[in-house]
Design a protein around this motif. Structure first.
Motif, PDB file in Angstrom:
ATOM      1  N   ALA A  19       0.818  -1.219   0.000  1.00 16.53           N
ATOM      2  CA  ALA A  19       0.000   0.000   0.000  1.00 16.53           C
ATOM      3  C   ALA A  19       0.850   1.267   0.000  1.00 16.53           C
ATOM      4  O   ALA A  19       0.402   2.312  -0.481  1.00 16.53           O
ATOM      5  CB  ALA A  19      -0.941  -0.005   1.196  1.00 16.53           C
ATOM      6  N   VAL A  20       2.061   1.191   0.511  1.00 14.06           N
ATOM      7  CA  VAL A  20       2.962   2.349   0.535  1.00 14.06           C
ATOM      8  C   VAL A  20       3.200   2.864  -0.888  1.00 14.06           C
ATOM      9  O   VAL A  20       3.339   4.059  -1.106  1.00 14.06           O
ATOM     10  CB  VAL A  20       4.315   1.968   1.195  1.00 14.06           C
ATOM     11  CG1 VAL A  20       5.383   3.007   0.952  1.00 14.06           C
ATOM     12  CG2 VAL A  20       4.118   1.716   2.667  1.00 14.06           C
ATOM     13  N   GLU A  66       2.418   7.735 -11.177  1.00 20.85           N
ATOM     14  CA  GLU A  66       1.755   7.612 -12.482  1.00 20.85           C
ATOM     15  C   GLU A  66       1.767   8.925 -13.279  1.00 20.85           C
ATOM     16  O   GLU A  66       1.967   8.910 -14.500  1.00 20.85           O
ATOM     17  CB  GLU A  66       0.326   7.082 -12.334  1.00 20.85           C
ATOM     18  CG  GLU A  66      -0.583   7.893 -11.449  1.00 20.85           C
ATOM     19  CD  GLU A  66      -0.543   7.515  -9.969  1.00 20.85           C
ATOM     20  OE1 GLU A  66      -1.397   8.018  -9.233  1.00 20.85           O
ATOM     21  OE2 GLU A  66       0.328   6.733  -9.547  1.00 20.85           O
ATOM     22  N   LYS A  67       1.605  10.058 -12.627  1.00 18.25           N
ATOM     23  CA  LYS A  67       1.626  11.348 -13.324  1.00 18.25           C
ATOM     24  C   LYS A  67       3.017  11.614 -13.906  1.00 18.25           C
ATOM     25  O   LYS A  67       3.152  12.041 -15.056  1.00 18.25           O
ATOM     26  CB  LYS A  67       1.233  12.474 -12.365  1.00 18.25           C
ATOM     27  CG  LYS A  67       1.196  13.824 -13.029  1.00 18.25           C
ATOM     28  CD  LYS A  67       0.792  14.928 -12.059  1.00 18.25           C
ATOM     29  CE  LYS A  67       0.781  16.258 -12.783  1.00 18.25           C
ATOM     30  NZ  LYS A  67       1.235  17.349 -11.987  1.00 18.25           N
ATOM     31  N   HIS A 125       9.863  -1.613 -16.538  1.00 18.44           N
ATOM     32  CA  HIS A 125       8.690  -2.495 -16.470  1.00 18.44           C
ATOM     33  C   HIS A 125       7.407  -1.669 -16.499  1.00 18.44           C
ATOM     34  O   HIS A 125       6.479  -1.966 -17.248  1.00 18.44           O
ATOM     35  CB  HIS A 125       8.734  -3.345 -15.201  1.00 18.44           C
ATOM     36  CG  HIS A 125       7.412  -3.929 -14.839  1.00 18.44           C
ATOM     37  ND1 HIS A 125       6.921  -5.064 -15.429  1.00 18.44           N
ATOM     38  CD2 HIS A 125       6.456  -3.499 -13.974  1.00 18.44           C
ATOM     39  CE1 HIS A 125       5.710  -5.311 -14.938  1.00 18.44           C
ATOM     40  NE2 HIS A 125       5.417  -4.385 -14.055  1.00 18.44           N
ATOM     41  N   ALA A 126       7.344  -0.621 -15.693  1.00 24.84           N
ATOM     42  CA  ALA A 126       6.141   0.208 -15.598  1.00 24.84           C
ATOM     43  C   ALA A 126       5.847   0.940 -16.907  1.00 24.84           C
ATOM     44  O   ALA A 126       4.686   1.231 -17.194  1.00 24.84           O
ATOM     45  CB  ALA A 126       6.276   1.206 -14.454  1.00 24.84           C
ATOM     46  N   LEU A 127       6.876   1.229 -17.681  1.00 26.54           N
ATOM     47  CA  LEU A 127       6.676   1.909 -18.959  1.00 26.54           C
ATOM     48  C   LEU A 127       6.302   0.924 -20.071  1.00 26.54           C
ATOM     49  O   LEU A 127       5.502   1.230 -20.944  1.00 26.54           O
ATOM     50  CB  LEU A 127       7.929   2.698 -19.350  1.00 26.54           C
ATOM     51  CG  LEU A 127       8.283   3.851 -18.419  1.00 26.54           C
ATOM     52  CD1 LEU A 127       9.649   4.421 -18.772  1.00 26.54           C
ATOM     53  CD2 LEU A 127       7.213   4.933 -18.431  1.00 26.54           C
ATOM     54  N   GLU A 128       6.867  -0.282 -20.017  1.00 25.08           N
ATOM     55  CA  GLU A 128       6.576  -1.289 -21.037  1.00 25.08           C
ATOM     56  C   GLU A 128       5.226  -1.969 -20.812  1.00 25.08           C
ATOM     57  O   GLU A 128       4.557  -2.359 -21.753  1.00 25.08           O
ATOM     58  CB  GLU A 128       7.687  -2.340 -21.080  1.00 25.08           C
ATOM     59  CG  GLU A 128       8.970  -1.803 -21.656  1.00 25.08           C
ATOM     60  CD  GLU A 128      10.101  -2.818 -21.651  1.00 25.08           C
ATOM     61  OE1 GLU A 128       9.947  -3.910 -21.059  1.00 25.08           O
ATOM     62  OE2 GLU A 128      11.144  -2.516 -22.243  1.00 25.08           O
ATOM     63  N   PHE A 152      -1.273   3.054 -11.996  1.00 24.21           N
ATOM     64  CA  PHE A 152      -1.311   3.542 -10.625  1.00 24.21           C
ATOM     65  C   PHE A 152      -0.032   3.150  -9.910  1.00 24.21           C
ATOM     66  O   PHE A 152       0.610   2.172 -10.259  1.00 24.21           O
ATOM     67  CB  PHE A 152      -2.517   2.953  -9.869  1.00 24.21           C
ATOM     68  CG  PHE A 152      -3.814   3.219 -10.557  1.00 24.21           C
ATOM     69  CD1 PHE A 152      -4.435   4.455 -10.428  1.00 24.21           C
ATOM     70  CD2 PHE A 152      -4.400   2.265 -11.350  1.00 24.21           C
ATOM     71  CE1 PHE A 152      -5.626   4.721 -11.077  1.00 24.21           C
ATOM     72  CE2 PHE A 152      -5.599   2.519 -12.007  1.00 24.21           C
ATOM     73  CZ  PHE A 152      -6.216   3.747 -11.871  1.00 24.21           C
ATOM     74  N   GLY A 153       0.321   3.905  -8.898  1.00 21.52           N
ATOM     75  CA  GLY A 153       1.421   3.532  -8.026  1.00 21.52           C
ATOM     76  C   GLY A 153       2.773   4.112  -8.399  1.00 21.52           C
ATOM     77  O   GLY A 153       2.946   4.723  -9.449  1.00 21.52           O
ATOM     78  N   VAL A 154       3.708   3.891  -7.496  1.00 22.56           N
ATOM     79  CA  VAL A 154       5.085   4.354  -7.657  1.00 22.56           C
ATOM     80  C   VAL A 154       5.927   3.181  -8.149  1.00 22.56           C
ATOM     81  O   VAL A 154       5.940   2.118  -7.531  1.00 22.56           O
ATOM     82  CB  VAL A 154       5.647   4.891  -6.320  1.00 22.56           C
ATOM     83  CG1 VAL A 154       7.110   5.266  -6.455  1.00 22.56           C
ATOM     84  CG2 VAL A 154       4.821   6.071  -5.828  1.00 22.56           C
ATOM     85  N   PHE A 155       6.588   3.376  -9.269  1.00 26.26           N
ATOM     86  CA  PHE A 155       7.481   2.375  -9.845  1.00 26.26           C
ATOM     87  C   PHE A 155       8.755   3.074 -10.265  1.00 26.26           C
ATOM     88  O   PHE A 155       8.706   4.102 -10.950  1.00 26.26           O
ATOM     89  CB  PHE A 155       6.850   1.702 -11.070  1.00 26.26           C
ATOM     90  CG  PHE A 155       5.739   0.762 -10.749  1.00 26.26           C
ATOM     91  CD1 PHE A 155       5.981  -0.594 -10.625  1.00 26.26           C
ATOM     92  CD2 PHE A 155       4.459   1.229 -10.553  1.00 26.26           C
ATOM     93  CE1 PHE A 155       4.958  -1.464 -10.312  1.00 26.26           C
ATOM     94  CE2 PHE A 155       3.423   0.370 -10.248  1.00 26.26           C
ATOM     95  CZ  PHE A 155       3.668  -0.985 -10.128  1.00 26.26           C
TER      96      PHE A 155
END
Length: 105
Positions: free
Chosen positions: A33-34, A78-79, A62-65, A70-73
């Motif tokens: 959840a953090v 996400e913004k 990973h988050a871009l591909e 949502f979330g911090v990666f």
């Protein structure tokens, strides 16, 4: 440079498969959840974990591909990831425009 030894390149289960990058993530063991703060909540704590992580680049990739909405990666929320993608697209468009105008001359 980290004082800790780099992890083995192969998984320790003797299956001769590559070790997944997430096995070395600094966030391993943290409460999930953090990394998914509610709208308006501060993500600074999650980002502080990311910024000291040895696999931050792999996580962000990973988050871009695999679009994580949502979330911090990889230290970006996400913004920030949407802004990064938009910046990359603008840069690519400028580069194409430059190449096209140069070829037309």
């Amino acid at each position: 440079m980290s004082p800790f030894p780099r992890p083995a390149e192969r998984a320790p289960d003797n299956l001769d498969r590559p070790r997944h990058w997430s096995a070395d993530a600094e966030c391993k063991g943290e409460v999930t959840a953090v990394f998914y703060p509610a709208p308006g909540e501060n993500s600074a704590y999650a980002k502080s974990i990311c910024w000291r992580c040895p696999v931050r680049v792999e996580c962000l990739t990973h988050a871009l591909e695999w679009p994580e909405n949502f979330g911090v990666f990889g230290g970006l929320d996400e913004k920030e990831r949407r802004e990064l993608i938009a910046d990359a697209r603008r840069l690519a468009a400028k580069q194409r425009e430059k190449e096209t105008s140069g070829a037309a001359s």
